[in-house]
Design a protein around this motif. Structure first.
Motif, PDB file in Angstrom:
ATOM      1  N   PHE A  25       0.815  -1.209   0.000  1.00 54.30           N
ATOM      2  CA  PHE A  25       0.000   0.000   0.000  1.00 54.30           C
ATOM      3  C   PHE A  25       0.852   1.263   0.000  1.00 54.30           C
ATOM      4  O   PHE A  25       0.344   2.345  -0.207  1.00 54.30           O
ATOM      5  CB  PHE A  25      -0.940   0.006   1.210  1.00 54.30           C
ATOM      6  N   LYS A  26       2.138   1.108   0.262  1.00 56.16           N
ATOM      7  CA  LYS A  26       3.025   2.269   0.308  1.00 56.16           C
ATOM      8  C   LYS A  26       3.545   2.559  -1.102  1.00 56.16           C
ATOM      9  O   LYS A  26       4.002   1.662  -1.797  1.00 56.16           O
ATOM     10  CB  LYS A  26       4.192   2.002   1.247  1.00 56.16           C
ATOM     11  N   PRO A  27       3.495   3.822  -1.535  1.00 56.10           N
ATOM     12  CA  PRO A  27       4.014   4.153  -2.866  1.00 56.10           C
ATOM     13  C   PRO A  27       5.530   3.922  -2.928  1.00 56.10           C
ATOM     14  O   PRO A  27       6.229   4.058  -1.923  1.00 56.10           O
ATOM     15  CB  PRO A  27       3.699   5.637  -3.035  1.00 56.10           C
ATOM     16  N   THR A  28       6.002   3.593  -4.102  1.00 56.69           N
ATOM     17  CA  THR A  28       7.435   3.367  -4.272  1.00 56.69           C
ATOM     18  C   THR A  28       8.191   4.686  -4.227  1.00 56.69           C
ATOM     19  O   THR A  28       7.626   5.751  -4.493  1.00 56.69           O
ATOM     20  CB  THR A  28       7.728   2.675  -5.619  1.00 56.69           C
ATOM     21  N   GLY A  29       9.454   4.589  -3.909  1.00 59.46           N
ATOM     22  CA  GLY A  29      10.300   5.780  -3.877  1.00 59.46           C
ATOM     23  C   GLY A  29      10.375   6.459  -5.230  1.00 59.46           C
ATOM     24  O   GLY A  29      10.431   7.689  -5.316  1.00 59.46           O
ATOM     25  N   SER A  76      -7.621  19.923  -2.129  1.00 61.96           N
ATOM     26  CA  SER A  76      -8.883  19.812  -1.392  1.00 61.96           C
ATOM     27  C   SER A  76      -9.827  18.820  -2.056  1.00 61.96           C
ATOM     28  O   SER A  76     -10.493  18.031  -1.370  1.00 61.96           O
ATOM     29  CB  SER A  76      -9.566  21.174  -1.290  1.00 61.96           C
ATOM     30  N   VAL A  77      -9.890  18.835  -3.376  1.00 56.93           N
ATOM     31  CA  VAL A  77     -10.731  17.871  -4.088  1.00 56.93           C
ATOM     32  C   VAL A  77     -10.225  16.454  -3.838  1.00 56.93           C
ATOM     33  O   VAL A  77     -11.009  15.553  -3.505  1.00 56.93           O
ATOM     34  CB  VAL A  77     -10.771  18.165  -5.608  1.00 56.93           C
ATOM     35  N   GLN A  78      -8.922  16.250  -3.984  1.00 50.28           N
ATOM     36  CA  GLN A  78      -8.363  14.914  -3.790  1.00 50.28           C
ATOM     37  C   GLN A  78      -8.628  14.417  -2.376  1.00 50.28           C
ATOM     38  O   GLN A  78      -9.009  13.267  -2.170  1.00 50.28           O
ATOM     39  CB  GLN A  78      -6.863  14.915  -4.094  1.00 50.28           C
ATOM     40  N   LYS A  79      -8.443  15.279  -1.410  1.00 58.64           N
ATOM     41  CA  LYS A  79      -8.659  14.887  -0.020  1.00 58.64           C
ATOM     42  C   LYS A  79     -10.129  14.560   0.243  1.00 58.64           C
ATOM     43  O   LYS A  79     -10.443  13.545   0.860  1.00 58.64           O
ATOM     44  CB  LYS A  79      -8.197  15.989   0.930  1.00 58.64           C
ATOM     45  N   LYS A 142      -1.515  12.426  -2.575  1.00 56.34           N
ATOM     46  CA  LYS A 142      -1.893  11.022  -2.486  1.00 56.34           C
ATOM     47  C   LYS A 142      -0.750  10.195  -1.913  1.00 56.34           C
ATOM     48  O   LYS A 142      -0.960   9.357  -1.044  1.00 56.34           O
ATOM     49  CB  LYS A 142      -2.283  10.495  -3.864  1.00 56.34           C
ATOM     50  N   ASN A 143       0.455  10.438  -2.396  1.00 53.62           N
ATOM     51  CA  ASN A 143       1.617   9.704  -1.884  1.00 53.62           C
ATOM     52  C   ASN A 143       1.835   9.971  -0.402  1.00 53.62           C
ATOM     53  O   ASN A 143       2.170   9.059   0.359  1.00 53.62           O
ATOM     54  CB  ASN A 143       2.882  10.086  -2.655  1.00 53.62           C
ATOM     55  N   LYS A 148       1.634   7.637   4.901  1.00 56.82           N
ATOM     56  CA  LYS A 148       1.238   7.719   6.314  1.00 56.82           C
ATOM     57  C   LYS A 148       0.367   6.535   6.690  1.00 56.82           C
ATOM     58  O   LYS A 148       0.564   5.928   7.740  1.00 56.82           O
ATOM     59  CB  LYS A 148       0.511   9.030   6.575  1.00 56.82           C
ATOM     60  N   LEU A 149      -0.593   6.195   5.837  1.00 56.48           N
ATOM     61  CA  LEU A 149      -1.464   5.053   6.124  1.00 56.48           C
ATOM     62  C   LEU A 149      -0.697   3.732   6.099  1.00 56.48           C
ATOM     63  O   LEU A 149      -0.969   2.842   6.889  1.00 56.48           O
ATOM     64  CB  LEU A 149      -2.617   4.995   5.123  1.00 56.48           C
TER      65      LEU A 149
END
Length: 155
Positions: A25-29, A76-79, A142-143, A148-149
């Motif tokens: 679930f973690k984005p790659t570097g 704000s839209v993405q969130k 998003k990243n 964080k999640l």
């Protein structure tokens, strides 16, 4: 097709275990770096274009404000979209205002460029730098949220 309602052994991804396991679930570097790089290239390129532009200071301020307004509005839209998808309460008012602000930023830039006394290549440069900045700011946000999640979840 029916959506999968329950996880079974057949539809759970094969996740490596051990100390070298990566959280899926973690984005790659590489994706995190590419997102930040695109944001910096778009925003800095836009600002360098404004710095070197042959226009009055109030016009430069207008275009800079539109960039900042646009960046904030797409985040704000993405969130709000992501919060709703994850079941976090988002009021319809905030959701609608964030979409309105995004559309307004794009329209204000479009109207400003349409009426500007610039070469078409300059107008295209500002439009592309603006779009690159807006899209990459969504990816950066998003990243940040996914990282964080992913840190809170165990694999």
């Amino acid at each position: 097709m029916e959506p999968l309602l329950r996880r079974t052994e057949e539809n759970i991804p094969n996740i490596k275990q051990g100390e070298n396991a990566r959280n899926p679930f973690k984005p790659t570097g590489a994706f995190i770096g590419a997102s930040w790089f695109a944001l910096m290239i778009g925003a800095i390129g836009y600002c360098i274009g404004l710095w070197n532009a042959n226009m009055q200071l109030n016009e430069k301020g207008y275009y800079l404000t539109i960039l900042l307004f646009g960046l904030f509005s797409v985040i704000s839209v993405q969130k709000s979209v992501r919060d709703r998808a994850e079941g976090i309460a988002v009021t319809d008012l905030y959701y609608g205002l964030s979409w309105f602000a995004t559309i307004a930023a794009v329209l204000l830039l479009t109207i400003g460029l349409w009426n500007a006394n610039m070469a078409l290549s300059e107008k295209g440069f500002y439009a592309m730098a603006f779009c690159l900045s807006m899209f990459s700011s969504i990816a950066v946000q998003k990243n940040t949220r996914d990282s964080k999640l992913a840190g809170e979840k165990e694999v």
